[in-house]
Design a protein around this motif. Structure first.
Motif, PDB file in Angstrom:
ATOM      1  N   CYS A 130      -5.865  -5.551  -6.037  1.00 48.30           N
ATOM      2  CA  CYS A 130      -6.702  -4.536  -5.394  1.00 48.30           C
ATOM      3  C   CYS A 130      -7.779  -4.064  -6.369  1.00 48.30           C
ATOM      4  CB  CYS A 130      -5.848  -3.363  -4.919  1.00 48.30           C
ATOM      5  SG  CYS A 130      -5.078  -2.436  -6.283  1.00 48.30           S
ATOM      6  N   THR A 131      -8.604  -3.140  -5.889  1.00 50.25           N
ATOM      7  CA  THR A 131      -9.714  -2.644  -6.710  1.00 50.25           C
ATOM      8  C   THR A 131      -9.244  -1.842  -7.916  1.00 50.25           C
ATOM      9  OG1 THR A 131      -9.844  -0.722  -5.267  1.00 50.25           O
ATOM     10  CG2 THR A 131     -11.300  -2.566  -4.751  1.00 50.25           C
ATOM     11  N   CYS A 163      -6.334  -2.518  -9.646  1.00 48.34           N
ATOM     12  CA  CYS A 163      -5.522  -3.322 -10.562  1.00 48.34           C
ATOM     13  C   CYS A 163      -6.290  -4.488 -11.176  1.00 48.34           C
ATOM     14  CB  CYS A 163      -4.282  -3.851  -9.845  1.00 48.34           C
ATOM     15  SG  CYS A 163      -3.159  -2.556  -9.274  1.00 48.34           S
ATOM     16  N   ARG A 195     -11.969   0.072 -11.244  1.00 48.04           N
ATOM     17  CA  ARG A 195     -10.766   0.212 -12.062  1.00 48.04           C
ATOM     18  C   ARG A 195     -10.953   1.345 -13.072  1.00 48.04           C
ATOM     19  NH1 ARG A 195      -6.342  -2.879 -13.918  1.00 48.04           N
ATOM     20  NH2 ARG A 195      -5.778  -2.407 -16.078  1.00 48.04           N
ATOM     21  N   PHE A 210      -7.180  -2.399   0.124  1.00 53.73           N
ATOM     22  CA  PHE A 210      -8.075  -2.297  -1.033  1.00 53.73           C
ATOM     23  C   PHE A 210      -8.155  -3.624  -1.781  1.00 53.73           C
ATOM     24  CE2 PHE A 210      -6.461   1.936  -0.240  1.00 53.73           C
ATOM     25  CZ  PHE A 210      -7.614   2.718  -0.276  1.00 53.73           C
ATOM     26  N   PRO A 224      -1.505  -7.373   0.845  1.00 54.78           N
ATOM     27  CA  PRO A 224      -1.389  -6.247  -0.092  1.00 54.78           C
ATOM     28  C   PRO A 224      -1.498  -6.703  -1.538  1.00 54.78           C
ATOM     29  CG  PRO A 224       0.743  -6.805   0.806  1.00 54.78           C
ATOM     30  CD  PRO A 224      -0.247  -7.633   1.571  1.00 54.78           C
ATOM     31  N   CYS A 225      -1.726  -5.750  -2.441  1.00 54.57           N
ATOM     32  CA  CYS A 225      -1.880  -6.050  -3.874  1.00 54.57           C
ATOM     33  C   CYS A 225      -0.575  -6.581  -4.444  1.00 54.57           C
ATOM     34  CB  CYS A 225      -2.321  -4.783  -4.616  1.00 54.57           C
ATOM     35  SG  CYS A 225      -2.469  -4.993  -6.401  1.00 54.57           S
ATOM     36  N   CYS A 243       0.531  -3.372  -7.289  1.00 55.75           N
ATOM     37  CA  CYS A 243       0.915  -2.039  -6.815  1.00 55.75           C
ATOM     38  C   CYS A 243       1.339  -2.020  -5.365  1.00 55.75           C
ATOM     39  CB  CYS A 243      -0.227  -1.051  -7.029  1.00 55.75           C
ATOM     40  SG  CYS A 243      -1.716  -1.435  -6.070  1.00 55.75           S
ATOM     41  N   GLY A 244       1.093  -3.102  -4.591  1.00 60.30           N
ATOM     42  CA  GLY A 244       1.528  -3.170  -3.193  1.00 60.30           C
ATOM     43  C   GLY A 244       0.627  -2.430  -2.230  1.00 60.30           C
ATOM     44  N   ARG A 245      -0.551  -1.909  -2.671  1.00 62.95           N
ATOM     45  CA  ARG A 245      -1.423  -1.189  -1.754  1.00 62.95           C
ATOM     46  C   ARG A 245      -2.078  -2.163  -0.789  1.00 62.95           C
ATOM     47  NH1 ARG A 245      -5.731   2.713  -4.035  1.00 62.95           N
ATOM     48  NH2 ARG A 245      -6.477   0.767  -4.982  1.00 62.95           N
ATOM     49  N   SER A 246      -2.325  -1.696   0.416  1.00 58.38           N
ATOM     50  CA  SER A 246      -3.002  -2.487   1.445  1.00 58.38           C
ATOM     51  C   SER A 246      -4.344  -1.843   1.755  1.00 58.38           C
ATOM     52  CB  SER A 246      -2.158  -2.560   2.727  1.00 58.38           C
ATOM     53  OG  SER A 246      -0.905  -3.172   2.463  1.00 58.38           O
TER      54      SER A 246
END
Length: 581
Positions: A59-60, A62, A69, A52, A43-44, A47-50
């Motif tokens: 991630c894309t 951040c 972005r 991406f 994950p990022c 932001c913690g997104r998975s």
């Protein structure tokens, strides 16, 4: 791993599509191409997104170098911008292209931010707020203070203005029911102190006479409709009208021409506004004439009282004098030539300590004139200029005697006209530019004066199908090549300016929105040689053919005496060709 140590992404060495997983530590392939994979990216870290993952643990959304972005526009704060336009929305990109170099500059009047502002000194964010409230309220003339006085603005998403396009603009139409005409006040408000330097902007104030402002704006709408102005042109000159009415010293009085001229220095339109105010009687000409400034620069090296005496002669001859002794006004060109030719002799008199023109001995004037070693037309023009200056001083009782009264001017030398070079004429006649071809054809075949071509109107060509051109002093039967080129130019004129109200035949982009003829310098560039040379060449051609002074006089609109200048060298040859009686 620290987030600040992000690396620039490189393309995966395996698939060549996705970015590599890491730069520090170096991993040259993506998670899909890792040995033993595909592997699930982590994950990022921000932001913690998975799902991406882009590069270096981000991630894309951040990673600062990700094409996906998004951010906010630094000018209008619209959300959804990208790195493609330096984080600006596309509306602000066009705004910067239009106003960053030619705009007035400085902070916005309402939000006080130092960004690109328009000619009203308003940034795009504040301009959008007023445009949004104009659409919702239905008031197309909502001012800035009513739209931005509340202190807040509505933000928006970037590059979504295409969904809010206003309806198609219609050309300005003449308003119904003209108000009664107004007359400017006769009094003037005097100023006690010199005002500080000002920056003209439409949002700096309102008109000090609302009645006059309403009447002039109503008249400007009718003026624009009668001359075929576009909506953008009318908007620019409305802005200029509001500015000059807000800064005038005498409310209700005429606007000084110098104030209108200041609009040009602020990057706003002034030429047509000057013409509009002059036509309605609300313009006061307070600018010095160009020739007056030229005269002051040219005679600045002369001593007093010679400079004052020359200035008195120059002013009286420029404006004329209705009291005794009366004198007619001369044209600026004639005065410029008089000063040009008399100045060398006057400079020599000043160097000899003869600073007063009323005490110049006649013998000394003749000596200084002879010392210049002038011959031919230069001597005749210089003697004529000196007679004009000293004769004026004596007639107006500023000098007891006229030292130039016995100067002999002599006769001006006139060269025999010679034929012109035909190569540039053929090139101009076959030019793809319809203006150049039509003007050259008129000069080559019929040799009218340039002033006559400049003031031609559409009604002068009302019988073009019959081959007739009507001039003030004569009617010309047009040759077939001239008819073809004039017809091609008329088609070009109708295609380029279909809504113009200018009655003149020749138009430019500047004269199409007025009713005045084109400028003389522009017309001089439309033919390949001197107009006098082309006109002389055409008359020489007729003189070689017939040597009839009366015929040349009627064809070209000159006197018989002037026509003999062209027929005299060919009179003997024409007599030989005539059959015996």
């Amino acid at each position: 791993m620290s987030v600040q140590r992000r690396g620039r992404p490189v393309v995966c060495g395996g698939c060549g599509v996705r970015p590599a997983a890491f730069t520090v530590p170096r991993v040259d392939v993506c998670f899909e191409c890792l040995p033993g994979g595909p592997h699930t990216p982590p994950p990022c870290l921000v932001c913690g997104r998975s799902g991406f993952f882009f590069h270096q643990g981000l991630c894309t959304a951040c990673h600062p170098l990700s094409p996906e972005r998004r951010g906010s526009c630094p000018d209008c704060f619209a959300w959804g911008t990208s790195r493609a336009a330096q984080w600006r929305c596309w509306g602000c990109v066009g705004w910067h292209y239009k106003f960053s170099k030619v705009g007035p500059g400085g902070p916005c009047t309402w939000c006080r931010r130092t960004v690109a502002v328009n000619h009203d000194r308003v940034c795009r964010m504040c301009w959008q707020q007023r445009a949004r409230l104009r659409r919702t309220s239905g008031d197309g003339h909502l001012p800035y203070d009513a739209a931005l006085g509340c202190g807040w603005v509505q933000l928006s998403f970037a590059s979504t203005r295409a969904q809010e396009r206003r309806p198609e603009r219609t050309p300005p139409t003449a308003p119904q029911g003209a108000p009664p005409p107004l007359v400017p006040h006769a009094h003037r408000q005097l100023t006690l102190f010199e005002p500080p330097p000002r920056t003209l902007a439409a949002c700096d104030g309102v008109a000090r006479d609302p009645v006059l402002a309403g009447w002039l704006e109503h008249s400007l709408n009718a003026w624009a409709a009668a001359r075929g102005w576009s909506c953008s042109t009318l908007t620019r000159y409305r802005r200029g009208l509001r500015i000059v009415l807000a800064v005038q010293d005498t409310p209700g009085g005429p606007v000084p021409a110098s104030v209108v001229q200041e609009l040009t220095g602020s990057g706003m339109a002034a030429r047509l506004l000057h013409e509009f105010l002059a036509a309605h009687g609300f313009l006061e000409e307070d600018r010095p004439q160009t020739i007056e400034a030229w005269f002051a620069r040219t005679t600045a090296h002369l001593p007093e009282p010679m400079t004052g005496q020359l200035a008195h002669w120059f002013t009286a001859r420029l404006n004329g004098q209705s009291t005794s002794p009366r004198s007619l006004a001369l044209s600026p060109i004639t005065l410029r030539l008089h000063v040009h030719f008399a100045l060398p002799v006057l400079t020599r008199l000043a160097a000899a300590d003869l600073n007063d023109l009323t005490d110049v001995p006649p013998a000394r004037l003749r000596e200084e004139l002879a010392a210049c070693r002038l011959t031919g037309n230069d001597y005749a023009n210089t003697a004529s200029a000196l007679r004009a200056v000293f004769g004026f001083l004596h007639t107006h009782r500023l000098a007891a005697r006229n030292p130039a009264v016995h100067l002999r001017v002599g006769r001006f030398h006139r060269d025999v006209p010679v034929p012109a070079d035909l190569a540039p004429l053929r090139e101009a006649l076959t030019s793809p530019d319809p203006v150049r071809a039509a003007v050259t054809a008129l000069l080559v075949f019929h040799a009218p004066r340039v002033a006559e071509i400049r003031t031609l109107t559409l009604t002068d060509l009302r019988d073009l199908d019959q081959g007739r051109l009507y001039l003030p002093s004569r009617t010309i039967l047009l040759a077939d090549p001239v008819k073809e080129r004039l017809a091609a130019y008329l088609a070009h004129r109708h295609t380029t300016w279909p809504r113009t109200a200018n009655p003149h035949l020749l138009l430019t982009h500047r004269s199409a929105v007025t009713t005045t003829p084109v400028s003389a310098p522009w017309l001089y560039q439309q033919y390949p040689s001197s107009s006098h040379l082309l006109r002389n060449d055409r008359m020489v051609n007729e003189a070689q053919a017939a040597a009839d002074a009366r015929m040349i006089s009627e064809l070209f609109g000159i006197t018989v005496v002037a026509a003999t200048r062209y027929t005299r060298p060919y009179a003997d040859a024409a007599a030989v060709r005539l059959p015996p009686a």
